[in-house]
Scaffold this motif. Structure first.
Motif, short mmCIF file in Angstrom:
data_model
loop_
_atom_site.label_atom_id
_atom_site.label_comp_id
_atom_site.label_asym_id
_atom_site.label_seq_id
_atom_site.Cartn_x
_atom_site.Cartn_y
_atom_site.Cartn_z
N ALA A 150 -21.26 -9.70 15.78
CA ALA A 150 -21.48 -8.64 14.65
C ALA A 150 -22.71 -8.69 14.05
N LYS A 207 -25.89 -9.10 11.38
CA LYS A 207 -25.70 -9.77 9.91
C LYS A 207 -26.80 -9.23 9.04
N ARG A 253 -18.65 -5.92 5.19
CA ARG A 253 -17.79 -6.48 5.78
C ARG A 253 -16.45 -5.43 6.20
N ALA A 254 -16.06 -4.67 5.40
CA ALA A 254 -15.26 -3.50 5.74
C ALA A 254 -15.72 -2.80 7.08
N HIS A 255 -17.08 -2.71 7.37
CA HIS A 255 -17.50 -2.06 8.59
C HIS A 255 -18.06 -2.96 9.75
N ASP A 256 -17.38 -4.27 9.33
CA ASP A 256 -17.55 -5.24 10.80
C ASP A 256 -18.91 -5.94 10.80
N TYR A 257 -19.86 -5.94 9.55
CA TYR A 257 -20.96 -6.45 9.51
C TYR A 257 -20.81 -7.88 8.88
N VAL A 258 -21.45 -8.93 9.08
CA VAL A 258 -21.65 -10.23 8.42
C VAL A 258 -22.34 -9.94 7.28
N ARG A 277 -25.94 2.02 9.50
CA ARG A 277 -25.92 2.28 11.02
C ARG A 277 -27.15 2.65 11.46
#
Length: 120
Positions: free
Chosen positions: A2, A4, A23-28, A117
């Motif tokens: 992921a 950061k 976090r909901a989109h898979d980022y730290v 993104r």
């Protein structure tokens, strides 16, 4: 692995919102509440993106962007500036300081995620 994202935002609700969205989109998401800690946090964490509030107590987000872009180890990290004070000329000043992207508050969730993104 992921990506950061360092979130530099003094407002508790905004910082939580930004981190929850990331976090909901898979980022730290790595939150920083005090802008005075932003440079050290960026150096320690080597994030893939920095989300920077512009209006903070103690230190200006513009000054932090300038400092980040002058640091050889950090200057390649893209910065997304976020501010509630979207006056005429603000975007130009923010981009001139070195931010790659600019989003005004209140944020559009779709635009926020799209900008993240696009930057990483």
């Amino acid at each position: 692995m992921a990506k950061k994202v360092l979130v530099v935002e003094d407002n508790d609700l905004n910082r939580k919102l930004f981190c929850d969205l990331l976090r909901a989109h898979d980022y730290v998401a790595e939150p920083v509440a005090d802008g005075r800690e932003a440079l050290a946090a960026a150096q320690a964490q080597s994030p893939d993106l920095i989300i920077m509030d512009i209006q903070m107590p103690h230190v200006s987000g513009l000054d932090l962007i300038d400092a980040l872009k002058k640091d050889d180890a950090l200057k390649a990290i893209p910065i997304m500036a976020v501010t509630a004070y979207a006056a005429k000329g603000d975007e130009e000043r923010i981009r001139a300081a070195g931010a790659e992207s600019y989003v005004s508050k209140p944020i559009s969730v779709m635009k926020f995620v799209e900008e993240v993104r696009n930057l990483i």
